[in-house]
Design a protein around this motif. Structure first.
Motif, PDB file in Angstrom:
ATOM      1  N   ILE A  26       0.854  -1.183   0.000  1.00  0.00           N
ATOM      2  CA  ILE A  26       0.000   0.000   0.000  1.00  0.00           C
ATOM      3  C   ILE A  26       0.886   1.227   0.000  1.00  0.00           C
ATOM      4  N   PHE A  28       0.972   5.725  -0.755  1.00  0.00           N
ATOM      5  CA  PHE A  28       0.218   6.973  -0.923  1.00  0.00           C
ATOM      6  C   PHE A  28       1.194   8.055  -1.340  1.00  0.00           C
ATOM      7  N   ILE A  43      -5.961   4.348   6.816  1.00  0.00           N
ATOM      8  CA  ILE A  43      -6.077   3.256   5.847  1.00  0.00           C
ATOM      9  C   ILE A  43      -6.296   1.938   6.592  1.00  0.00           C
ATOM     10  N   ALA A  56     -11.296  -0.092   0.176  1.00  0.00           N
ATOM     11  CA  ALA A  56     -10.467   0.965  -0.412  1.00  0.00           C
ATOM     12  C   ALA A  56     -11.263   2.255  -0.581  1.00  0.00           C
ATOM     13  N   ARG A  60     -10.582   5.863   1.193  1.00  0.00           N
ATOM     14  CA  ARG A  60     -10.538   7.129   0.454  1.00  0.00           C
ATOM     15  C   ARG A  60     -11.450   8.165   1.100  1.00  0.00           C
ATOM     16  N   THR A  73      -7.946  10.029  -4.485  1.00  0.00           N
ATOM     17  CA  THR A  73      -8.329   8.938  -5.372  1.00  0.00           C
ATOM     18  C   THR A  73      -7.528   7.690  -5.013  1.00  0.00           C
ATOM     19  N   TRP A  74      -7.992   6.546  -5.495  1.00  0.00           N
ATOM     20  CA  TRP A  74      -7.241   5.311  -5.278  1.00  0.00           C
ATOM     21  C   TRP A  74      -7.255   4.489  -6.567  1.00  0.00           C
ATOM     22  N   ARG A  75      -6.249   3.639  -6.696  1.00  0.00           N
ATOM     23  CA  ARG A  75      -6.174   2.734  -7.840  1.00  0.00           C
ATOM     24  C   ARG A  75      -5.336   1.514  -7.464  1.00  0.00           C
ATOM     25  N   LEU A  86      -1.855  -1.126  -3.921  1.00  0.00           N
ATOM     26  CA  LEU A  86      -3.009  -0.254  -3.680  1.00  0.00           C
ATOM     27  C   LEU A  86      -2.466   1.141  -3.400  1.00  0.00           C
ATOM     28  N   GLU A  87      -2.752   2.078  -4.308  1.00  0.00           N
ATOM     29  CA  GLU A  87      -2.178   3.420  -4.215  1.00  0.00           C
ATOM     30  C   GLU A  87      -3.270   4.450  -3.966  1.00  0.00           C
ATOM     31  N   TYR A  88      -3.032   5.319  -2.973  1.00  0.00           N
ATOM     32  CA  TYR A  88      -3.917   6.450  -2.692  1.00  0.00           C
ATOM     33  C   TYR A  88      -3.178   7.732  -3.091  1.00  0.00           C
TER      34      TYR A  88
END
Length: 426
Positions: A26, A28, A43, A56, A60, A73-75, A86-88
């Motif tokens: 994870i 960010f 998180i 997720a 966010r 946003t997240w993806r 998992l990126e915020y």
């Protein structure tokens, strides 16, 4: 290398179609001022488990609800080993420090000229710091400090002190208030929140003929049940608030207690970027003990029944307007909130400025009952207000807008008012 990339491109859709990929890390990014742990502690999605888009999405929302980011946003980023990162991604609001001065309008009192220094996300720790003063309708100075998570698990601290001198809206007194306040809060999970504290206060009501002085400590507290998705403009959820505020006077045997209740419900009728949300609220306030005239409540204004002005001395002294005053009230409000321009972020090359913009319209109906006796609360005809308004996102305060309403009672329209609104009514 090309063969490996082709294998990934062919394999990932097949794996994801059967089950969600494993989150192996994870991350960010995008924050420059905010400390890492401020984001990290919000998180809840674990690693080494299948990606859960619902978790997720809630992560966010929690990060966005901190109130220090213009957008979150997240993806999921696929990796060669068929896991994902998992990126915020956050965008910090540029208007974080506000030193300045200018005219200030308060519906209860009128125009003042104020100056202040306000810092949001102070030290990058989501703390809020404010120091200021004003002259005019409100002659005041104040200092506030807030840390929403100072220790432990969501243990918060609020401190405030200051002095304020204003004219009472409808009684023939000048009100002089010196106060100091401290509150501690705590989350129990993410839906249950409690807060307790006390306020030391000295209030003087004076005119040329009389002076009333109150010197007391005020224990206070609240319990909140909150399932809203986005605090500033909810699409769904419930908000229940139970609160108490009391006076324990030092130089008198009088003791007072006010119990407030608020129940809010939100549901999007149209689920899209230009959403249409129905919002409903019931609020109730009741008082116990020896309640002097200077503590009387009223209906009218942006915070109670819109479409009615704040009462003045002429309204108060007219016995035909007794239906506007009391120690107990109940208010029912409903709103339709239509997003016209979805909230977005624009960036300028000048100082790399980042700012939210958007626009929503509302239609509202408020109905209120008030009385000096609890058992007679619903014995009089209610005050009603209906109208429309607009909201735009505003850093530091959530939203700002205008409401225009018509006041109605007993078969006729009695008043019409334009209200300046800071934040949502509920």
């Amino acid at each position: 290398m090309i063969h490996r990339l082709l294998l990934i491109c062919l394999s990932v859709p097949l794996v994801w179609a059967d089950q969600q990929p494993i989150v192996s890390a994870i991350e960010f990014k995008g924050h420059l001022i905010t400390k890492d742990y401020i984001i990290e502690r919000e998180i809840q999605h674990p690693i080494d488990v299948p990606l859960d888009s619902a978790v997720a999405r809630m992560d966010r929302e929690r990060i966005y609800n901190l109130g220090i980011f213009a957008d979150v946003t997240w993806r999921a980023i696929p990796l060669e080993d068929l896991t994902v990162i998992l990126e915020y991604k956050v965008i910090e609001t540029s208007l974080r420090i506000l030193p300045g001065g200018g005219p200030v309008y308060e519906e209860d009192y009128g125009w003042s000229f104020g100056g202040m220094l306000r810092i949001n996300n102070f030290r990058g720790r989501n703390e809020k710091f404010m120091l200021g003063g004003s002259t005019g309708a409100r002659r005041a100075y104040f200092f506030t400090f807030n840390n929403p998570w100072i220790v432990g698990d969501h243990v918060s601290l609020d401190v405030m002190t200051g002095k304020s001198i204003t004219a009472h809206p409808f009684l023939p007194y000048e009100r002089n208030v010196t106060t100091a306040e401290i509150n501690l809060g705590r989350y129990f999970g993410y839906n249950h929140k409690a807060r307790v504290g006390f306020e030391w206060e000295k209030k003087t009501f004076s005119n040329d003929e009389d002076t009333l002085e109150y010197y007391y400590i005020a224990p206070q507290g609240s319990y909140i049940y909150d399932t809203r998705d986005i605090y500033r403009d909810p699409s769904k959820g419930i908000l229940i608030v139970q609160g108490f505020y009391s006076h324990v006077e030092f130089d008198s045997d009088k003791q007072n207690l006010w119990w407030s209740q608020s129940y809010s419900f939100y549901h999007s009728l149209v689920k899209s970027d230009r959403k249409l949300t129905a919002a409903f609220n019931v609020s109730y306030l009741t008082a116990f003990g020896d309640v002097d005239e200077v503590w009387v409540s009223w209906l009218g204004g942006a915070k109670t029944v819109r479409g009615w002005s704040i009462p003045n001395s002429t309204i108060y002294t007219n016995v035909d307007n007794a239906y506007r005053f009391g120690n107990h009230f109940a208010i029912i409000s409903t709103e339709l909130r239509q997003t016209i321009i979805p909230t977005s972020v624009f960036t300028t090359d000048l100082f790399n400025w980042k700012q939210e913009y958007g626009l929503s319209a509302i239609a509202f109906v408020d109905v209120g009952f008030i009385n000096k006796e609890r058992k007679k609360l619903f014995g009089e005809l209610p005050m009603a207000g209906m109208g429309f308004g607009f909201r735009i996102p505003a850093p530091m305060i959530g939203t700002i807008g205008l409401d225009y309403g018509w006041g109605y009672r007993d078969g006729e329209f009695i008043d019409q008012v334009l209200h300046l609104v800071i934040g949502q009514k509920f």
